[in-house]
Design an enzyme around this catalytic site. Structure first.
Site, PDB file in Angstrom:
ATOM      1  N   ASP A 128     -32.508  41.896  43.740  1.00  0.00           N
ATOM      2  CA  ASP A 128     -32.304  41.193  45.105  1.00  0.00           C
ATOM      3  C   ASP A 128     -33.288  40.062  46.193  1.00  0.00           C
ATOM      4  O   ASP A 128     -33.154  39.464  46.969  1.00  0.00           O
ATOM      5  CB  ASP A 128     -31.251  41.972  46.325  1.00  0.00           C
ATOM      6  CG  ASP A 128     -32.283  42.749  46.822  1.00  0.00           C
ATOM      7  OD1 ASP A 128     -33.874  43.458  46.333  1.00  0.00           O
ATOM      8  OD2 ASP A 128     -32.590  43.436  47.867  1.00  0.00           O
ATOM      9  N   HIS A 150     -36.418  41.196  46.613  1.00  0.00           N
ATOM     10  CA  HIS A 150     -37.349  41.398  47.517  1.00  0.00           C
ATOM     11  C   HIS A 150     -39.037  41.920  47.072  1.00  0.00           C
ATOM     12  O   HIS A 150     -38.809  42.083  45.577  1.00  0.00           O
ATOM     13  CB  HIS A 150     -35.977  43.036  48.282  1.00  0.00           C
ATOM     14  CG  HIS A 150     -36.664  44.389  47.423  1.00  0.00           C
ATOM     15  ND1 HIS A 150     -35.283  44.829  47.022  1.00  0.00           N
ATOM     16  CD2 HIS A 150     -36.898  44.832  46.360  1.00  0.00           C
ATOM     17  CE1 HIS A 150     -35.843  46.049  46.580  1.00  0.00           C
ATOM     18  NE2 HIS A 150     -36.469  45.580  45.883  1.00  0.00           N
ATOM     19  N   ASP A 152     -44.381  51.246  50.362  1.00  0.00           N
ATOM     20  CA  ASP A 152     -42.483  52.051  50.796  1.00  0.00           C
ATOM     21  C   ASP A 152     -42.013  53.200  50.285  1.00  0.00           C
ATOM     22  O   ASP A 152     -43.261  53.815  49.741  1.00  0.00           O
ATOM     23  CB  ASP A 152     -41.733  51.010  50.817  1.00  0.00           C
ATOM     24  CG  ASP A 152     -40.922  50.436  49.514  1.00  0.00           C
ATOM     25  OD1 ASP A 152     -42.237  51.311  48.390  1.00  0.00           O
ATOM     26  OD2 ASP A 152     -41.115  49.394  48.984  1.00  0.00           O
ATOM     27  N   GLU A 204     -35.414  42.905  52.304  1.00  0.00           N
ATOM     28  CA  GLU A 204     -34.678  42.804  51.308  1.00  0.00           C
ATOM     29  C   GLU A 204     -34.174  41.735  52.289  1.00  0.00           C
ATOM     30  O   GLU A 204     -34.587  40.918  53.229  1.00  0.00           O
ATOM     31  CB  GLU A 204     -33.221  44.170  52.365  1.00  0.00           C
ATOM     32  CG  GLU A 204     -33.855  44.988  51.569  1.00  0.00           C
ATOM     33  CD  GLU A 204     -33.270  45.449  50.387  1.00  0.00           C
ATOM     34  OE1 GLU A 204     -34.022  44.831  49.531  1.00  0.00           O
ATOM     35  OE2 GLU A 204     -32.651  46.525  49.983  1.00  0.00           O
TER      36      GLU A 204
HETATM   37  P1  PGA Z   1     -37.982  48.211  39.260  1.00  0.00           P
HETATM   38  O1  PGA Z   1     -38.194  47.986  40.853  1.00  0.00           O
HETATM   39  O2  PGA Z   1     -39.458  48.712  38.689  1.00  0.00           O
HETATM   40  O3  PGA Z   1     -37.213  49.725  39.446  1.00  0.00           O
HETATM   41  O4  PGA Z   1     -37.520  47.976  38.503  1.00  0.00           O
HETATM   42  C1  PGA Z   1     -38.864  46.825  41.255  1.00  0.00           C
HETATM   43  C2  PGA Z   1     -38.152  46.835  42.517  1.00  0.00           C
HETATM   44  O5  PGA Z   1     -37.435  47.010  43.125  1.00  0.00           O
HETATM   45  O6  PGA Z   1     -39.749  46.229  43.653  1.00  0.00           O
END
Ligand code: PGA
Length: 257
Positions: free
Chosen positions: A136, A138, A67, A143
């Site tokens: 959340d 994801h 992404d 999302e």
């Molecule tokens: P993070 O993010 O590794 O910074 O905790 C994970 C994500 O949002 O997929």
């Protein structure tokens, strides 16, 4: 789904690096799906170290990132392209033309996302997809409510994701509202999904994703439908798993071959 519980985040990163190393030894021209965020930084450090010290070779590898924030050009300090350069690409021998990170500045999003999907297909498909998990629940920026069959597309970020990621920006208002993200369906086509999580704040998302119902509210739960998933956790991220002892037992008694 194989769940590997490691003592700490360093061990989590080492285990993930072992999987990538085994793949590259077996298939030097492998296609890697890569993730950004805090979680995979240790993995990328390990891969850079193995390149430096053990000649782990990326010269034939192709990569696709999950992404990118919409609106951030490649050279923006918080773009995922920049993150990947800083944390991995500039430390290994991957040819720049083999690197794919969705463009945050594409104008025709629909056509661009279709092109990204086509490039993944043309490469032969992703052999190993690295994934984190959001607060959340994801995977990538899929999302809650994202279709479990979704493809690469423009996605509006959840307020929780914006808050979670505000730590990297001057303030919350600077966090982009949109991202281009591979879809859940795109991710599920990878041959092997490797999800990493560390820290106490990931314990609940991990438990929901692995042991909860498969639902678009928890897009990481779609991994339960995939035939080849490895989840690598530290103790803190595994602390809310009902079957943690069983996963440990299975891993300790893993048959060889
Ligand atoms: P993070 O993010 O590794 O910074 O905790 C994970 C994500 O949002 O997929």
């Amino acid at each position: 789904m194989e769940v590997i519980i490691t003592p700490d985040s360093d061990a989590m990163s080492e285990k993930a690096a072992d999987l990538v190393t085994e793949l590259l030894n077996r298939k030097p021209n492998a296609v890697l799906g890569l993730a950004t965020g805090s979680t995979p930084i240790g993995l990328y450090r390990q891969l850079a170290k193995r390149h430096r010290e053990m000649q782990l070779d990326f010269s034939q590898v192709t990569t696709f990132n999950l992404d990118e924030y919409v609106g951030l050009p490649h050279d923006h300090s918080q773009s995922y392209f920049h993150f990947m350069q800083e944390n991995l690409f500039q430390h290994i021998n991957i040819p720049p033309r083999a690197i794919h990170v969705p463009s945050g500045t594409a104008t025709n999003h629909k056509a661009y996302c279709q092109w990204y999907e086509d490039e993944i297909k043309k490469s032969g498909g992703i052999d190993l997809q690295v994934l984190g998990i959001g607060g959340d629940c994801h995977i990538a920026f899929n999302e809650p409510g994202s279709s479990l069959g979704s493809r690469t597309r423009l996605k509006t970020l959840m307020p929780q994701t914006i808050r979670d990621n505000a730590r990297f920006f001057e303030n919350e208002t600077e966090v982009p509202r949109y991202a281009i993200t591979m879809g859940v369906g795109t991710i599920l086509e990878s041959r092997h999904c490797v999800m990493l999580a560390n820290g106490e704040n990931k314990a609940e998302p991990v438990a929901k994703a692995i042991e909860g119902p498969v639902t678009s509210k928890v897009t990481a739960s779609a991994l339960q439908l995939h035939p080849n998933v490895t989840v690598i956790l530290d103790e803190a991220a595994a602390s809310k798993l009902e079957l943690a002892d069983y996963y440990r037992w299975v891993y300790e008694n893993k048959p060889s071959g």
